[in-house]
Write a protein that holds these residues in place. Structure first.
Motif, PDB file in Angstrom:
ATOM      1  N   CYS A   1       3.622  -2.309 -10.279  1.00  0.00           N
ATOM      2  CA  CYS A   1       2.829  -3.504 -10.595  1.00  0.00           C
ATOM      3  C   CYS A   1       3.142  -4.642  -9.624  1.00  0.00           C
ATOM      4  O   CYS A   1       4.187  -4.658  -8.970  1.00  0.00           O
ATOM      5  CB  CYS A   1       3.015  -3.935 -12.037  1.00  0.00           C
TER       6      CYS A   1
ATOM      7  N   TRP B   1       8.718   6.996  -9.751  1.00  0.00           N
ATOM      8  CA  TRP B   1       8.943   5.654  -9.208  1.00  0.00           C
ATOM      9  C   TRP B   1       8.667   4.571 -10.234  1.00  0.00           C
ATOM     10  O   TRP B   1       7.699   4.654 -11.005  1.00  0.00           O
ATOM     11  CB  TRP B   1       8.030   5.410  -7.993  1.00  0.00           C
TER      12      TRP B   1
ATOM     13  N   GLN C   1       5.969   2.912 -13.357  1.00  0.00           N
ATOM     14  CA  GLN C   1       4.699   2.297 -12.959  1.00  0.00           C
ATOM     15  C   GLN C   1       4.896   1.513 -11.670  1.00  0.00           C
ATOM     16  O   GLN C   1       6.031   1.316 -11.214  1.00  0.00           O
ATOM     17  CB  GLN C   1       4.207   1.337 -14.031  1.00  0.00           C
TER      18      GLN C   1
ATOM     19  N   LYS D   1       0.853  -1.211   0.000  1.00  0.00           N
ATOM     20  CA  LYS D   1       0.000   0.000   0.000  1.00  0.00           C
ATOM     21  C   LYS D   1       0.878   1.246   0.000  1.00  0.00           C
ATOM     22  O   LYS D   1       0.602   2.222  -0.704  1.00  0.00           O
ATOM     23  CB  LYS D   1      -0.909   0.032   1.240  1.00  0.00           C
TER      24      LYS D   1
ATOM     25  N   ASN E   1       2.342   1.926  -3.262  1.00  0.00           N
ATOM     26  CA  ASN E   1       1.323   2.506  -4.148  1.00  0.00           C
ATOM     27  C   ASN E   1       1.191   4.004  -3.915  1.00  0.00           C
ATOM     28  O   ASN E   1       1.100   4.783  -4.863  1.00  0.00           O
ATOM     29  CB  ASN E   1      -0.033   1.824  -3.922  1.00  0.00           C
ATOM     30  N   ASP E   2       1.189   4.395  -2.637  1.00  0.00           N
ATOM     31  CA  ASP E   2       1.115   5.833  -2.313  1.00  0.00           C
ATOM     32  C   ASP E   2       2.350   6.571  -2.816  1.00  0.00           C
ATOM     33  O   ASP E   2       2.254   7.689  -3.315  1.00  0.00           O
ATOM     34  CB  ASP E   2       0.969   6.044  -0.798  1.00  0.00           C
TER      35      ASP E   2
ATOM     36  N   PHE F   1       4.124   5.875  -5.380  1.00  0.00           N
ATOM     37  CA  PHE F   1       4.002   6.068  -6.829  1.00  0.00           C
ATOM     38  C   PHE F   1       2.977   7.159  -7.157  1.00  0.00           C
ATOM     39  O   PHE F   1       3.202   7.990  -8.041  1.00  0.00           O
ATOM     40  CB  PHE F   1       3.611   4.758  -7.523  1.00  0.00           C
ATOM     41  N   ARG F   2       1.850   7.145  -6.404  1.00  0.00           N
ATOM     42  CA  ARG F   2       0.818   8.169  -6.660  1.00  0.00           C
ATOM     43  C   ARG F   2       1.373   9.569  -6.419  1.00  0.00           C
ATOM     44  O   ARG F   2       1.013  10.522  -7.082  1.00  0.00           O
ATOM     45  CB  ARG F   2      -0.402   7.925  -5.774  1.00  0.00           C
ATOM     46  N   SER F   3       2.284   9.690  -5.424  1.00  0.00           N
ATOM     47  CA  SER F   3       2.772  11.024  -5.076  1.00  0.00           C
ATOM     48  C   SER F   3       3.930  11.465  -5.972  1.00  0.00           C
ATOM     49  O   SER F   3       4.240  12.642  -6.046  1.00  0.00           O
ATOM     50  CB  SER F   3       3.194  11.077  -3.609  1.00  0.00           C
ATOM     51  N   ASN F   4       4.557  10.528  -6.646  1.00  0.00           N
ATOM     52  CA  ASN F   4       5.670  10.906  -7.528  1.00  0.00           C
ATOM     53  C   ASN F   4       5.849   9.833  -8.605  1.00  0.00           C
ATOM     54  O   ASN F   4       6.301   8.722  -8.314  1.00  0.00           O
ATOM     55  CB  ASN F   4       6.958  11.045  -6.716  1.00  0.00           C
ATOM     56  N   GLN F   5       5.505  10.186  -9.826  1.00  0.00           N
ATOM     57  CA  GLN F   5       5.514   9.174 -10.892  1.00  0.00           C
ATOM     58  C   GLN F   5       6.894   8.915 -11.507  1.00  0.00           C
ATOM     59  O   GLN F   5       7.008   8.359 -12.593  1.00  0.00           O
ATOM     60  CB  GLN F   5       4.502   9.528 -11.971  1.00  0.00           C
TER      61      GLN F   5
END
Ligand code: NAD
Ligand code: WQD
Length: 351
Positions: free
Chosen positions: A270, A182, A268, A170, A173-174, A176-180
């Motif tokens: 995955c 990653w 991304q 989790k 995932n956060d 990645f959402r906060s900095n793409q």
């Protein structure tokens, strides 16, 4: 990507993966506190590579340090900078993994696994390193009926160890959402067993093992009298539990494929299962071990283990299609290589 930090690189899966990375020409930095290992497997890796005529020169750097301390992680990033080979990606194995212990010492598991990963991610951001392969586990799934589990299978870990893997996924995932920037792969391993075919490195559990395969190996060399099979009335072909055992060298290869995928694809996150997709029952594993190694493995049936499952087997199609990864070793290879490691090292790495 040529320079890789391997956290927990002295451990069972980490040491086999370091070997594969070095063989492929990567520069490898290991950070390990040896809380569940020792420096010996890393020395043995050099012996194996020498025997195979693979020159590693100064491509392996080892630092004893604790992942929960940002200062220790920074040290290894600084060493890499000084060598002019900055760390470009991390393969993150370091953590604790004993399900039973986690039930009794939950906070210890949050500390090592979750806090350790938070420190790592903070330092990675500081050093502009955005690529990570994380050791997750099939234990985060909630097994249902006897069907293969793909990555969309319902999640629901049943012990604190599994919960730490779930929350780290989790957290990633956060991130990645906060900095793409990653690039993240959560590799969900099924049941890694076996050893490098040289018999020089393998699994070395501290104390009495909890898992089936290390127990079988110790029964085989007479250290333990018999296997207690947990239940004979599971809804499976022979009434014993079915698992997806995967050779540790195939697993190691999966990490190399994951790193290649990270660099070649867009940023991304995955999740990818690493299992063979083949289910083996407890009795089948014991019988195969006996046949291939010509040894007797005495066993008795006892009651079911609390929280156990009948059938845990991977749907590995995503690993095949995305990573181009196909496991090469079968149960016989796993039993042969595991036994060779155990007879050569009856006391593990301790002489
Ligand atoms: P292992 O215990 O052999 O290796 C883990 C390594 O991490 C050890 O060398 C240990 O000393 C080190 N370590 C632990 N905490 C540390 C810390 N705070 N700082 C530095 N080093 C630390 O375990 P393994 O079987 O090689 O598993 C590797 C990873 O794969 C773990 O994250 C585990 O949860 C995961 N995993 C393992 C299995 C399995 O059945 N072996 C299955 C699924 C997932
Ligand atoms: C396998 C089979 C048991 C011991 C564990 C963790 C999981 C993951 C992999 C890290 C089952 C049976 C076992 C014994 C037995 N690790 N068995 N007698 O439970 O599939 O998974 O390792 O992520 O999180 O839970 O592996 O080796 O314990 O059990 O009959 O003394 O062997 O019932 O069917 P498991 P295991």
């Amino acid at each position: 990507m040529n320079s890789i930090l391997v956290t927990g690189g002295a451990g069972f899966i980490g040491s086999h993966t370091c070997l594969s990375l070095l063989k492929k020409g990567y520069t490898v930095y290991v950070l390990d506190s040896y809380i569940n290992s020792s420096p010996v497997p890393l020395q043995r890796i050099s012996i194996i590579l020498e025997k195979e005529n693979v020159k590693i020169d100064d491509k392996l750097t080892i630092l004893k340090g604790d992942l929960r301390k940002e200062s220790d992680i920074k040290k290894i990033f600084e060493i890499a900078l000084k060598k002019n080979k900055p760390i470009e990606a991390v393969v993150h194995f370091a953590g604790l993994k004993a399900v039973g212990e986690s039930n009794k010492k939950a906070i210890k598991y949050w500390d090592f696994n979750v806090l350790g990963t938070i420190s790592l991610l903070k330092v990675m951001e500081d050093y502009d390193c955005w690529n990570i392969v994380f050791s997750s586990s099939a234990t985060i799934y909630r097994p249902k009926k006897n069907s293969l589990m793909d990555e969309n299978h319902e999640l629901g870990p049943s012990n604190p160890y599994g919960v730490t893997k779930f929350v780290i996924e989790k957290m990633l995932n956060d991130a990645f959402r906060s900095n793409q920037k990653w690039r993240i792969i959560n590799l969900r391993y099924f049941n890694p067993i076996g050893a490098h075919p040289s018999g020089l490195i393998g699994e070395d559990p501290l104390g009495i093992p909890n898992n089936l395969f290390p127990l079988i190996m110790q029964v085989a060399i007479g250290k333990i009298n018999e296997i207690k099979i947990f239940g004979k009335d599971w809804p499976t072909k022979d009434g014993t539990g079915i698992r997806d055992y995967i050779h540790v060298m195939d697993l190691a290869e999966g990490h190399l494929k994951a790193l290649e995928f990270l660099i070649n694809e867009k940023p991304q996150i995955c999740n990818i299962n690493l299992g063979t997709g083949i289910g083996t029952s407890v009795l089948e594993l014991i019988k195969t071990f006996e046949k291939i190694n010509n040894v007797k493995i005495p066993y008795v049936f006892t009651g079911r283990r609390k929280g156990d499952n009948a059938f845990v087997v991977a749907d590995n199609s995503l690993a095949q299609s995305n990573l181009n990864w196909i496991p090469k070793m079968n149960i016989e290879h796993m039993c042969r290589d595991g036994y060779l490691w155990q007879i050569n090292n009856p006391n593990g790495y301790l002489k």
